[in-house]
Design a protein around this motif. Structure first.
Motif, PDB file in Angstrom:
ATOM      1  N   ALA A  87      48.717  -0.054  63.893  1.00 20.63           N
ATOM      2  CA  ALA A  87      48.052  -0.129  65.206  1.00 20.63           C
ATOM      3  C   ALA A  87      46.805  -1.015  65.119  1.00 20.63           C
ATOM      4  N   ARG A  88      46.087  -0.863  64.029  1.00 23.26           N
ATOM      5  CA  ARG A  88      44.868  -1.692  63.857  1.00 23.26           C
ATOM      6  C   ARG A  88      45.240  -3.168  63.798  1.00 23.26           C
ATOM      7  N   ARG A  89      46.293  -3.493  63.026  1.00 22.50           N
ATOM      8  CA  ARG A  89      46.734  -4.902  62.919  1.00 22.50           C
ATOM      9  C   ARG A  89      47.083  -5.460  64.289  1.00 22.50           C
ATOM     10  N   LYS A  90      47.602  -4.585  65.134  1.00 20.37           N
ATOM     11  CA  LYS A  90      48.021  -5.004  66.477  1.00 20.37           C
ATOM     12  C   LYS A  90      46.831  -4.959  67.454  1.00 20.37           C
ATOM     13  N   GLY A  91      45.685  -4.479  66.967  1.00 18.90           N
ATOM     14  CA  GLY A  91      44.490  -4.410  67.813  1.00 18.90           C
ATOM     15  C   GLY A  91      44.470  -3.211  68.747  1.00 18.90           C
ATOM     16  N   ILE A  92      45.245  -2.182  68.416  1.00 18.76           N
ATOM     17  CA  ILE A  92      45.291  -0.999  69.280  1.00 18.76           C
ATOM     18  C   ILE A  92      44.512   0.141  68.618  1.00 18.76           C
ATOM     19  N   PRO A  93      43.473   0.650  69.292  1.00 22.79           N
ATOM     20  CA  PRO A  93      42.778   1.793  68.708  1.00 22.79           C
ATOM     21  C   PRO A  93      43.661   3.043  68.719  1.00 22.79           C
ATOM     22  N   LEU A  94      43.574   3.815  67.629  1.00 21.96           N
ATOM     23  CA  LEU A  94      44.231   5.118  67.548  1.00 21.96           C
ATOM     24  C   LEU A  94      43.121   6.158  67.557  1.00 21.96           C
ATOM     25  N   ALA A  95      43.214   7.104  68.492  1.00 25.74           N
ATOM     26  CA  ALA A  95      42.191   8.168  68.568  1.00 25.74           C
ATOM     27  C   ALA A  95      42.881   9.516  68.379  1.00 25.74           C
ATOM     28  N   ASN A  96      42.129  10.499  67.925  1.00 21.20           N
ATOM     29  CA  ASN A  96      42.671  11.862  67.901  1.00 21.20           C
ATOM     30  C   ASN A  96      41.866  12.730  68.865  1.00 21.20           C
ATOM     31  N   VAL A  97      42.255  14.002  68.975  1.00 16.10           N
ATOM     32  CA  VAL A  97      41.474  14.970  69.764  1.00 16.10           C
ATOM     33  C   VAL A  97      40.993  16.018  68.747  1.00 16.10           C
ATOM     34  N   PRO A  98      39.789  15.819  68.218  1.00 12.11           N
ATOM     35  CA  PRO A  98      39.382  16.633  67.072  1.00 12.11           C
ATOM     36  C   PRO A  98      38.873  18.025  67.427  1.00 12.11           C
ATOM     37  N   ASP A  99      38.651  18.296  68.696  1.00 11.54           N
ATOM     38  CA  ASP A  99      37.842  19.470  69.040  1.00 11.54           C
ATOM     39  C   ASP A  99      38.475  20.378  70.089  1.00 11.54           C
ATOM     40  N   TYR A 100      39.741  20.697  69.895  1.00  8.30           N
ATOM     41  CA  TYR A 100      40.375  21.611  70.859  1.00  8.30           C
ATOM     42  C   TYR A 100      40.760  22.942  70.220  1.00  8.30           C
ATOM     43  N   GLY A 101      41.037  22.955  68.893  1.00  7.05           N
ATOM     44  CA  GLY A 101      41.612  24.168  68.291  1.00  7.05           C
ATOM     45  C   GLY A 101      40.949  24.578  66.986  1.00  7.05           C
ATOM     46  N   THR A 102      39.729  24.111  66.796  1.00  2.70           N
ATOM     47  CA  THR A 102      39.015  24.375  65.533  1.00  2.70           C
ATOM     48  C   THR A 102      38.971  25.879  65.231  1.00  2.70           C
ATOM     49  N   GLU A 103      38.576  26.655  66.236  1.00  4.12           N
ATOM     50  CA  GLU A 103      38.407  28.101  66.006  1.00  4.12           C
ATOM     51  C   GLU A 103      39.751  28.781  65.779  1.00  4.12           C
ATOM     52  N   GLU A 104      40.772  28.339  66.512  1.00  2.00           N
ATOM     53  CA  GLU A 104      42.070  29.007  66.395  1.00  2.00           C
ATOM     54  C   GLU A 104      42.684  28.794  65.005  1.00  2.00           C
ATOM     55  N   VAL A 105      42.582  27.564  64.480  1.00  2.00           N
ATOM     56  CA  VAL A 105      43.161  27.327  63.151  1.00  2.00           C
ATOM     57  C   VAL A 105      42.406  28.173  62.115  1.00  2.00           C
ATOM     58  N   ALA A 106      41.084  28.214  62.260  1.00  2.00           N
ATOM     59  CA  ALA A 106      40.292  29.045  61.329  1.00  2.00           C
ATOM     60  C   ALA A 106      40.669  30.518  61.496  1.00  2.00           C
ATOM     61  N   ASP A 107      40.842  30.963  62.728  1.00  2.00           N
ATOM     62  CA  ASP A 107      41.255  32.361  62.969  1.00  2.00           C
ATOM     63  C   ASP A 107      42.587  32.653  62.289  1.00  2.00           C
ATOM     64  N   SER A 108      43.530  31.700  62.393  1.00  2.00           N
ATOM     65  CA  SER A 108      44.849  31.912  61.782  1.00  2.00           C
ATOM     66  C   SER A 108      44.743  31.971  60.260  1.00  2.00           C
ATOM     67  N   ALA A 109      43.939  31.074  59.693  1.00  2.00           N
ATOM     68  CA  ALA A 109      43.780  31.082  58.224  1.00  2.00           C
ATOM     69  C   ALA A 109      43.185  32.415  57.772  1.00  2.00           C
ATOM     70  N   ILE A 110      42.206  32.891  58.507  1.00  2.00           N
ATOM     71  CA  ILE A 110      41.578  34.172  58.142  1.00  2.00           C
ATOM     72  C   ILE A 110      42.530  35.332  58.445  1.00  2.00           C
ATOM     73  N   GLU A 307      42.822  22.177  76.865  1.00  2.00           N
ATOM     74  CA  GLU A 307      41.704  21.311  76.481  1.00  2.00           C
ATOM     75  C   GLU A 307      42.209  20.032  75.818  1.00  2.00           C
ATOM     76  N   MET A 308      43.225  20.194  74.957  1.00  2.00           N
ATOM     77  CA  MET A 308      43.785  19.039  74.254  1.00  2.00           C
ATOM     78  C   MET A 308      44.412  18.055  75.253  1.00  2.00           C
ATOM     79  N   ARG A 309      45.146  18.572  76.217  1.00  3.82           N
ATOM     80  CA  ARG A 309      45.803  17.701  77.194  1.00  3.82           C
ATOM     81  C   ARG A 309      44.769  16.988  78.065  1.00  3.82           C
ATOM     82  N   ILE A 310      43.746  17.735  78.464  1.00  4.13           N
ATOM     83  CA  ILE A 310      42.713  17.137  79.329  1.00  4.13           C
ATOM     84  C   ILE A 310      41.917  16.088  78.550  1.00  4.13           C
ATOM     85  N   LYS A 311      41.533  16.416  77.327  1.00  3.99           N
ATOM     86  CA  LYS A 311      40.720  15.475  76.543  1.00  3.99           C
ATOM     87  C   LYS A 311      41.523  14.226  76.178  1.00  3.99           C
TER      88      LYS A 311
END
Ligand code: NAD
Length: 330
Positions: A87-110, A307-311
């Motif tokens: 994507a970078r070679r093609k000049g297309i930025p790739l973004a993620n959504v880093p902040d929708y499920g932080t607590e849930e993944v931690a809750d699941s691990a615990i 939140e993930m869909r909206i962001k």
């Protein structure tokens, strides 16, 4: 001029309520519900932005065909299923959504850690099948959680949230992460170790929270498990490729591991001949009662999904309006 076209490649089906709330005034939004990368052939070439979930991979050949795409959003945290370099070679930025499920993944691990260390899953499964005595003796030895070492690989957002939770339970939290700046251990009141070997040698539970990279692929394999304390646990809510699950099944047979919590697998859904899945499904195998398997759901809660869909949609809107995208990772 034709309205810009935004495609949601996979995972999200017919109802595009959240995407349309954000993007409806600016773009035509379409859900492709692709089951594989091949399904995208002829359907993404003229997209102005793309939202990609975790059900498919996007490789260099697909990216090469994009004619006017201004942004690829990986709606999720891990972006190992999209070829960011292509994507970078093609000049297309790739973004993620880093902040929708932080607590849930931690809750699941615990949650998995608690279930494994307190014997909750083991006892429930055994007694339900009429196995063993109606007594604590089945699960012996169980040790007090307070003071047990919770070993984190990767002290990022989720690793930190897991650290705070484990700390609240009285666990001794130790992490290995060569990339976090000095002092994070002091501000969180946890311990840092310099090497993976040190972490493995002291942890009663090893919980990876790192991304899947060439460096972290099978970071937990048979030799890593052999370095752990006997009777320890592995809890993986990061990426399937981080843990060699065949080694987990073997270590449970030998007693080196007392159990494992597995939310993610290298191939999802797994093939029937996946060695851990086969062992876990076999009522006669020790992994049957000692392994908890979830179908990559650690991220999930209704609020987080929304939140993930909206962001993800908001980031597409930014580039359609000529503003710079957020959370670019390539
Ligand atoms: P993050 O980027 O905030 O944290 C990742 C941490 O890993 C960083 O601190 C980084 O320095 C560290 N790291 C990188 N390489 C490492 C290595 N070789 N050894 C040790 N540490 C290393 O990411 P996050 O938001 O905390 O997410 C962590 C991972 O969790 C993601 O990459 C994703 O794959 C996974 N995840 C899983 C689910 C799920 O549903 N199971 C949901 C979201 C995220």
């Amino acid at each position: 001029m034709a309205r810009p076209r935004v495609v949601v490649t996979d995972f999200i089906g017919g109802d595009l309520e959240h995407e349309l709330n954000v993007l409806g005034g600016a773009a035509h939004v379409e859900a492709l519900a692709a089951a594989s990368e091949q399904d995208l052939q002829g359907r993404i070439e003229d997209a102005d932005a793309m939202m990609v979930y975790h059900c498919i991979s996007i490789g260099a050949e697909t990216i090469e065909r994009l004619e006017r795409c201004k942004l690829i959003v990986r709606c999720g945290v891990g972006y190992d299923n999209v070829d960011g370099a292509a994507a970078r070679r093609k000049g297309i930025p790739l973004a993620n959504v880093p902040d929708y499920g932080t607590e849930e993944v931690a809750d699941s691990a615990i949650g998995m850690t608690l279930s494994l260390m307190r014997g909750i899953n083991f006892l429930n499964r055994r007694l339900q099948r009429g196995r063993g005595e109606w007594s604590y003796t089945q699960i012996r030895p169980v040790h007090r959680l307070r003071g047990r070492v919770f070993g984190i690989i990767g002290l990022g957002r989720i690793g930190t949230a897991a650290a705070l939770r484990a700390k609240a339970l009285g666990m001794d939290v130790v992490y290995y992460d060569p990339y976090v700046p000095d002092g994070r251990d002091k501000s969180l009141g946890v311990r840092r170790v310099e090497t993976l070997e040190e972490l493995l040698g002291m942890a009663h539970v090893v919980s990876p929270h790192c991304p899947l990279t060439e460096e972290t692929r099978h970071i937990i394999d048979s030799s890593a498990i052999a370095k752990m304390r006997r009777g320890g646990f592995v809890v993986n809510t990061s990426r399937g490729g981080v843990v060699d699950v065949q080694a987990v099944a073997e270590a449970i047979v030998g007693g080196q591991l007392a159990g494992a919590g597995i939310d993610v697998l290298e191939t999802e859904p797994p093939a029937d001949d996946n060695p851990l899945i086969r062992a876990w499904r076999d009522p006669e195998h020790p992994a049957h009662d000692r392994v908890i398997v979830n179908p990559h759901t650690a991220f999930y809660c209704e609020e987080g999904l929304e939140e993930m869909r909206i962001k993800g949609s908001e980031n597409c809107l930014r580039v359609l309006e000529g503003r710079p995208p957020r959370n670019v990772v390539n």
